[in-house]
Design an enzyme around this catalytic site. Structure first.
Site, PDB file in Angstrom:
ATOM      1  N   HIS A   1      -4.446   7.283  13.427  1.00 18.18           N
ATOM      2  CA  HIS A   1      -4.740   5.851  13.605  1.00 18.18           C
ATOM      3  C   HIS A   1      -3.754   5.301  14.628  1.00 18.18           C
ATOM      4  CE1 HIS A   1      -7.347   5.391   9.929  1.00 18.18           C
ATOM      5  NE2 HIS A   1      -6.771   6.557   9.691  1.00 18.18           N
TER       6      HIS A   1
ATOM      7  N   HIS B   1      -7.316  13.609  13.612  1.00 18.82           N
ATOM      8  CA  HIS B   1      -7.410  12.367  12.826  1.00 18.82           C
ATOM      9  C   HIS B   1      -6.087  11.603  12.853  1.00 18.82           C
ATOM     10  CE1 HIS B   1      -9.244  10.210   9.181  1.00 18.82           C
ATOM     11  NE2 HIS B   1      -8.084   9.610   9.408  1.00 18.82           N
TER      12      HIS B   1
HETATM   13  N1  17E Z   1      -6.721   3.739   6.355  1.00 23.58           N
HETATM   14  C1  17E Z   1      -7.291   4.379   5.307  1.00 23.58           C
HETATM   15  O1  17E Z   1      -8.255   3.872   4.734  1.00 23.58           O
HETATM   16  N2  17E Z   1      -6.810   5.563   4.927  1.00 23.58           N
HETATM   17  C2  17E Z   1      -5.775   6.117   5.548  1.00 23.58           C
HETATM   18  N3  17E Z   1      -5.311   7.288   5.128  1.00 23.58           N
HETATM   19  C3  17E Z   1      -5.183   5.447   6.631  1.00 23.58           C
HETATM   20  C4  17E Z   1      -5.683   4.257   7.011  1.00 23.58           C
HETATM   21  C5  17E Z   1      -4.022   6.047   7.324  1.00 23.58           C
HETATM   22 FE   FE2 Z   2      -7.262   8.073   8.113  1.00 23.34          FE
END
Ligand code: 17E
Ligand code: FE2
Length: 408
Positions: free
Chosen positions: A55, A53
């Site tokens: 981004h 996981h």
């Molecule tokens: N977006 C989200 O909704 N939650 C996260 N932990 C990250 C991005 C990193």
């Molecule tokens: Fe995330």
């Protein structure tokens, strides 16, 4: 290639491994032969690390246009939404590749990245679809269509998700706890499951990443997965609200979670700091019930989530850091738990990603890492590094053990 004198997955016995044509050919107490020989010198041989996981669209944007000073998830989303306006394909590709190279140098060979599709131009998606092809030699990259600002709560959210699926993502995502209301949350889960089933995709939902004990999207996701028989292909990421649910409710929920067969991903580094931000004391710790899920036979892996972006100003692309925070935060500090903790970023993660041919077994693809310690407990204590990363039977990374001169 022959790898000599390694402890395979903490096995106390030293063994040798022969690789032929990019596959593990033979594992035995002693193998001699011609060709390339790597002397493991008593190190640990593991399957490659997996970041289940992360981004990669927002990676390496920390401070742009501002730093996240409150440390809340919501400020992270707000800051990213500003940065998103100036994305170009080239910008995303450069940053994503830099992070993937960092990760690969630390022995990560499989990555699941979420990509924000709440962008009418789908710039990050176009970029990461290209990156997925361009990095094949160093890492297998899975992409999840991730609606950061909601599916029903964002203009044309459903169309953007459908387009992303048609363009070739590997998995369908969601963010039900961030939708405008609980009804939208449930309907977004039904929508994304339908989409995944129709196009035969995996599912990975940011599910209940909020310190609200009344959030209940996880039970909807698990019910959908169970009723559609898709559990093994479905992942619930974050699920930090589980840390706030009451025990009686969790007891009832756990039955469904087991029946559904869904996977969980916890992100200890990030959720330990995003969680509890609205509490005074006692302060919630923002991490899901990893220990209880594992005790119930449910598959859990750890992800890093962010490398230097609005949700985490730190993050180094190293899964050993993630394990270290995770074992502390989840109370997995028993000796055997520490020895086995590598599975949270290897074997368990391979199940989450539905990776085929993974693991150090004769016949499987010859992908592995050599870590500079005889077992994983030693690796954690000794800050061991990845000495070799071997992929498709070739040396992808080679690092010498640190050479410290001591003058005493
Ligand atoms: N977006 C989200 O909704 N939650 C996260 N932990 C990250 C991005 C990193
Ligand atoms: Fe995330």
């Amino acid at each position: 290639m022959i790898i000599k004198n390694v402890h395979i997955e903490n096995n106390p016995k030293l063994q040798d491994v022969e690789i032929r044509d990019g596959r593990f050919y033979r594992i035995a107490d002693e193998i001699n032969g011609t060709g390339q020989v790597i002397d493991g010198k008593g190190s640990l041989l593991l399957p490659p690390f997996i970041d289940s996981h992360v981004h990669l669209d927002s990676t390496l944007t920390a401070g742009e246009p501002e730093w996240n000073e409150t440390g809340t998830l919501f400020d992270g989303i707000r800051i990213w939404s500003e940065r998103k306006k100036s994305l170009t394909k080239d910008d995303v590709k450069k940053r994503a590749k830099k992070s993937i190279e960092l990760m690969a140098s630390n022995g990560i060979q499989y990555i699941r990245s979420h990509v924000d599709v709440t962008d009418p131009k789908l710039t990050a998606l176009e970029a990461l679809l290209e990156v997925r092809e361009e990095v094949k030699d160093i890492a297998d990259l899975q992409l999840v269509a991730f609606p950061q600002e909601g599916i029903l709560s964002f203009p044309h959210g459903k169309d953007l998700m459908t387009t992303a699926v048609k363009e070739g993502v590997d998995a369908v995502g969601g963010i039900p706890h961030f939708e405008f209301n609980a009804d939208y949350g449930r309907r977004s889960v039904a929508f994304l499951m339908e989409l995944a089933e129709k196009y035969d995709k995996l599912v990975d939902v940011h599910c209940d990443e909020i310190d609200d004990p009344n959030t209940r999207n996880l039970e909807y996701l698990a019910t959908e997965a169970y009723e559609r028989g898709m559990g093994a292909r479905v992942t619930a990421s974050h699920t930090t609200a589980m840390a706030q649910y009451n025990d009686a409710y969790v007891c009832k929920l756990m039955r469904l979670l087991k029946m559904s067969g869904i996977n969980f991903v916890a992100n200890p580094l990030v959720n330990m700091h995003l969680g509890g931000r609205f509490d005074t004391y006692p302060k919630g710790r923002g991490i899901t019930r990893v220990k209880e899920l594992l005790a119930n036979g449910i598959n859990v892996s750890f992800g890093e989530d962010d490398i230097q972006d609005p949700w985490n100003p730190l993050g180094t692309g190293n899964m050993i850091d993630v394990v270290k925070m995770g074992v502390y935060a989840c109370h997995l500090m028993g000796h055997q738990q520490l020895v086995d903790s590598y599975k949270l970023v290897t074997t368990n993660a391979s199940r989450t990603l539905n990776v085929k041919d993974y693991g150090i077994k004769e016949g499987n693809e010859a992908n592995c890492v050599i870590v500079g310690s005889s077992d994983f407990y030693g690796a954690l204590v000794g800050d061991a590094t990845v000495l070799y990363s071997i992929r498709h039977g070739k040396v992808l990374v080679k690092r010498n053990a640190p050479d410290v001169e001591k003058n005493w």
